[in-house]
Scaffold this motif. Sequence first.
Motif, short mmCIF file in Angstrom:
data_model
loop_
_atom_site.label_atom_id
_atom_site.label_comp_id
_atom_site.label_asym_id
_atom_site.label_seq_id
_atom_site.Cartn_x
_atom_site.Cartn_y
_atom_site.Cartn_z
N LEU A 134 0.77 -1.17 0.01
CA LEU A 134 -0.01 -0.11 -0.01
C LEU A 134 0.88 1.26 0.04
CD1 LEU A 134 -3.10 -0.93 2.34
CD2 LEU A 134 -2.98 -0.63 -0.08
N LYS A 138 0.69 4.27 -2.87
CA LYS A 138 0.42 5.64 -2.40
C LYS A 138 1.37 6.43 -3.13
CE LYS A 138 -0.41 8.90 1.62
NZ LYS A 138 -0.46 8.78 2.89
N ASP A 150 -6.22 15.52 0.08
CA ASP A 150 -7.66 15.08 0.20
C ASP A 150 -7.97 14.18 -0.89
OD1 ASP A 150 -10.28 15.11 1.64
OD2 ASP A 150 -10.97 16.09 -0.22
N GLU A 153 -5.98 10.73 -0.32
CA GLU A 153 -6.71 9.99 0.71
C GLU A 153 -8.20 9.27 0.00
OE1 GLU A 153 -8.68 10.32 5.20
OE2 GLU A 153 -7.96 11.96 4.28
N LYS A 154 -8.67 10.04 -0.70
CA LYS A 154 -10.09 9.16 -1.18
C LYS A 154 -9.59 8.29 -2.28
CE LYS A 154 -13.16 13.38 -0.80
NZ LYS A 154 -13.68 14.38 -1.35
N ARG A 155 -8.62 8.47 -2.94
CA ARG A 155 -8.17 7.53 -3.96
C ARG A 155 -7.67 6.33 -3.37
NH1 ARG A 155 -6.89 9.10 -9.34
NH2 ARG A 155 -4.97 7.62 -9.29
N MET A 156 -6.83 6.54 -2.32
CA MET A 156 -6.40 5.29 -1.32
C MET A 156 -7.48 4.48 -0.73
SD MET A 156 -3.16 4.87 -1.78
CE MET A 156 -2.97 3.80 -0.37
N ASN A 157 -8.56 5.22 -0.40
CA ASN A 157 -9.74 4.35 0.16
C ASN A 157 -10.26 3.59 -0.91
OD1 ASN A 157 -9.23 5.46 2.81
ND2 ASN A 157 -10.48 7.25 2.49
N VAL A 158 -10.49 4.30 -1.88
CA VAL A 158 -11.10 3.41 -3.09
C VAL A 158 -10.24 2.25 -3.75
CG1 VAL A 158 -11.86 3.55 -5.77
CG2 VAL A 158 -12.31 5.60 -4.23
N ILE A 160 -8.22 0.64 -1.69
CA ILE A 160 -8.34 -0.51 -0.73
C ILE A 160 -9.84 -1.34 -0.75
CG2 ILE A 160 -8.81 -0.86 1.94
CD1 ILE A 160 -6.66 1.36 2.25
N GLU A 161 -10.89 -0.64 -1.25
CA GLU A 161 -12.02 -1.33 -1.51
C GLU A 161 -11.66 -2.15 -2.75
OE1 GLU A 161 -14.73 -1.59 0.16
OE2 GLU A 161 -13.64 -0.60 1.71
N ARG A 164 -9.99 -5.66 -2.17
CA ARG A 164 -10.95 -6.43 -1.64
C ARG A 164 -11.64 -7.30 -2.56
NH1 ARG A 164 -11.82 -2.23 2.89
NH2 ARG A 164 -10.62 -2.98 4.59
#
Length: 212
Positions: A134, A138, A150, A153-158, A160-161, A164
Motif C-alpha cells: 500500500l 500511495k 484530500d 486519501e480518497k483515491r487510497m480508500n477506493v 483499498i476497496e 478487496r
Amino acid sequence: MTNNPQEPGRKGLLIVLSGPAGVGKGTVCSHLRRISPDLVYSVSATTRAPRQGEQEGINYFFKSREQFQAMIDNDELLEWAQYVGNFYGTPRSFVEDMIASGRDVILEIEVQGALQVKNKYPQGVFVFLMPPSLDELKMRITGRGTETEDVIEKRMNVAIEELRMMRHYHYVVTNDEVESACERIRSIIAAEHCKRERLEPYLNKWLEGVTG
C-alpha cells in the motif's frame, strides 16, 4: 489431420487485466503488447469526438449517442460506463470475432468494469494486478504530483476497496517489476491454453470413429 490439438480451430482467450488505479495497468499492458505482438488489444466504443491522429477501429469505435444507446439496448457491450459526459464500452462482437479467429484479446479495465465483463463473459481469464504494498501504491499516486492530500486519501480508500475485490479474479500478479509481471501474465496465458477443458473438444474429434 494435425497431430497438435492446440493449433487448428483453436479459439483465443479474453484476458481481463484489472486492478486499482495507480497500480500500473497501462504500463504493464503496453509492455505486454510489445513483447507479445500477436496479442490483440480490445478496442472500446465511445461517444466522444476523435482526437487528432486517432483512427476508427484502432484507437476507438466512435459512435453517436444514439448508436451507443442502441448497443446498450441490444446487449452488444460486455461493459460500459459514463465518464465526463461521454460513454465508453467494450463491444462484444469485436472480442468474440477475434477469439473465434484464434486470437487472444487483452482488455485493460477498472475493477467495476471487469466485474461487468465477468458477469457477461465468465469464460474469460481474469487477472488482478496488485501493488507490492500500500505504501508503494500511495507513492505511485502521489508521484503524479497532481492531486491534493484530500484527493489522495480518497483515491487510497477506493483502492483499498478495490483490493478487496480480488476474490472475483482467477489470478493475482504483483506489479513489482513490469518485466516480471508481464512474464507471469504470459505464463498464465500459456497455461490457460493447456487446460484440459479447452483441449478436450479437439481430442474428442481425434477419437471420433476410433474403436477399441
